[in-house]
Motif scaffolding. Sequence first.
Motif, short mmCIF file in Angstrom:
data_model
loop_
_atom_site.label_atom_id
_atom_site.label_comp_id
_atom_site.label_asym_id
_atom_site.label_seq_id
_atom_site.Cartn_x
_atom_site.Cartn_y
_atom_site.Cartn_z
N GLU A 129 7.12 9.54 11.06
CA GLU A 129 5.89 10.21 10.68
C GLU A 129 4.70 9.23 10.79
OE1 GLU A 129 8.98 11.36 7.44
OE2 GLU A 129 8.49 9.60 8.64
N GLU A 130 3.55 9.78 11.14
CA GLU A 130 2.32 8.99 11.18
C GLU A 130 1.23 9.75 10.46
OE1 GLU A 130 1.03 7.67 15.00
OE2 GLU A 130 2.69 6.26 15.20
N MET A 131 0.58 9.09 9.51
CA MET A 131 -0.52 9.69 8.77
C MET A 131 -1.74 8.79 8.88
SD MET A 131 1.32 11.11 5.30
CE MET A 131 -0.30 11.46 4.62
N PRO A 132 -2.65 9.08 9.83
CA PRO A 132 -3.87 8.27 9.91
C PRO A 132 -4.79 8.59 8.74
CG PRO A 132 -3.82 9.93 11.65
CD PRO A 132 -2.56 10.07 10.88
N MET A 133 -5.47 7.57 8.24
CA MET A 133 -6.42 7.73 7.14
C MET A 133 -7.67 6.94 7.49
SD MET A 133 -3.64 7.16 4.05
CE MET A 133 -4.88 6.47 3.01
N VAL B 81 -3.03 3.50 9.27
CA VAL B 81 -2.04 4.52 9.60
C VAL B 81 -0.81 4.26 8.76
CG1 VAL B 81 -0.60 5.52 11.42
CG2 VAL B 81 -2.88 4.66 11.99
N MET B 82 -0.39 5.28 8.01
CA MET B 82 0.86 5.19 7.26
C MET B 82 1.98 5.66 8.16
SD MET B 82 -0.43 6.27 3.40
CE MET B 82 0.70 7.59 3.33
N HIS B 83 3.09 4.90 8.17
CA HIS B 83 4.25 5.20 9.02
C HIS B 83 5.45 5.50 8.13
CE1 HIS B 83 2.28 3.80 12.72
NE2 HIS B 83 1.77 2.83 11.97
N GLY B 84 6.08 6.66 8.35
CA GLY B 84 7.24 7.05 7.59
C GLY B 84 8.54 6.63 8.25
N PRO B 85 9.62 6.68 7.50
CA PRO B 85 10.92 6.23 8.02
C PRO B 85 11.48 7.11 9.13
CG PRO B 85 11.17 7.23 5.85
CD PRO B 85 9.70 7.12 6.12
N ALA B 86 11.00 8.34 9.25
CA ALA B 86 11.47 9.24 10.31
C ALA B 86 10.46 9.34 11.45
CB ALA B 86 11.74 10.63 9.73
N PHE C 60 0.78 -1.24 0.00
CA PHE C 60 0.00 0.00 0.00
C PHE C 60 0.82 1.29 0.00
CE2 PHE C 60 -2.65 3.34 1.80
CZ PHE C 60 -3.79 3.24 1.01
N CYS C 61 1.99 1.31 0.60
CA CYS C 61 2.82 2.52 0.68
C CYS C 61 4.11 2.32 -0.08
CB CYS C 61 3.19 2.83 2.13
SG CYS C 61 1.83 3.32 3.15
N PRO C 62 4.60 3.38 -0.75
CA PRO C 62 5.93 3.27 -1.34
C PRO C 62 6.96 3.09 -0.23
CG PRO C 62 4.76 5.20 -2.18
CD PRO C 62 3.96 4.66 -1.03
N LYS C 63 7.79 2.07 -0.36
CA LYS C 63 8.84 1.84 0.64
C LYS C 63 9.80 3.03 0.64
CE LYS C 63 8.54 -3.20 0.30
NZ LYS C 63 7.17 -3.24 0.42
N PRO C 64 10.31 3.49 1.76
CA PRO C 64 10.39 2.81 3.04
C PRO C 64 9.18 3.05 3.95
CG PRO C 64 11.69 4.80 3.16
CD PRO C 64 11.13 4.71 1.76
N TRP C 65 8.13 3.72 3.46
CA TRP C 65 6.91 3.87 4.24
C TRP C 65 6.27 2.50 4.40
CZ3 TRP C 65 4.26 8.37 6.07
CH2 TRP C 65 4.99 9.55 5.91
N ARG C 66 5.41 2.37 5.42
CA ARG C 66 4.65 1.15 5.61
C ARG C 66 3.27 1.54 6.12
NH1 ARG C 66 4.05 -0.32 10.84
NH2 ARG C 66 5.31 0.81 12.34
N VAL C 67 2.32 0.63 6.00
CA VAL C 67 0.97 0.91 6.48
C VAL C 67 0.55 -0.14 7.49
CG1 VAL C 67 -0.28 -0.38 4.71
CG2 VAL C 67 -1.36 1.60 5.77
N GLU C 68 -0.18 0.32 8.47
CA GLU C 68 -0.78 -0.56 9.48
C GLU C 68 -2.29 -0.49 9.28
OE1 GLU C 68 -1.49 -0.50 14.32
OE2 GLU C 68 -0.10 0.91 13.40
N ILE C 69 -2.89 -1.61 8.93
CA ILE C 69 -4.34 -1.67 8.71
C ILE C 69 -5.03 -1.81 10.05
CG2 ILE C 69 -6.24 -2.92 7.62
CD1 ILE C 69 -4.33 -1.58 5.62
#
Length: 150
Positions: free
Chosen positions: A59-63, A52-57, A29-38
Amino acid sequence: MHELSITRLIDAPPETVWRVWTERTEEWFCPKPWRVEIQEQDLRPGGRSAMVMHGPAGEEMPMEGVFLEVVPGRRIVSTDAFKAGWQPQGPFMVAITEFEPEGDKTRYRATARHWTEEARQQHEAMGFQGGWGKVAEQLAQLAETEAHAG
């Protein structure tokens, strides 16, 4: 319409691409190195989509959004204009994902429809083509590997 879209021919049948899309979402679902938690994917009209998308630094982006239409194996339409229970929230887009058979392959199309041209331009500037293109590539790799295993 204020659309952005990517299309990719995937060397796997639609049922395989659908299965990877719905059952292995956290892998593509996310371009690496991002990851998503369903958190929830209730794949039915009115069902909740939360992740929630999680960035390498860090970052957290809830959707959060809801599914509007689900045609198993062929089409998924969702929006972030609502939370579960039809609770309105600030809309950004309607996402339309299509899985069309093309011989023994799948024509995968992911479209983002926006309420305004300004929102479309904002999404494009955020890197729509590169990001959604990379996600389609990751989905294709998983589906093609699964389709040609054994």
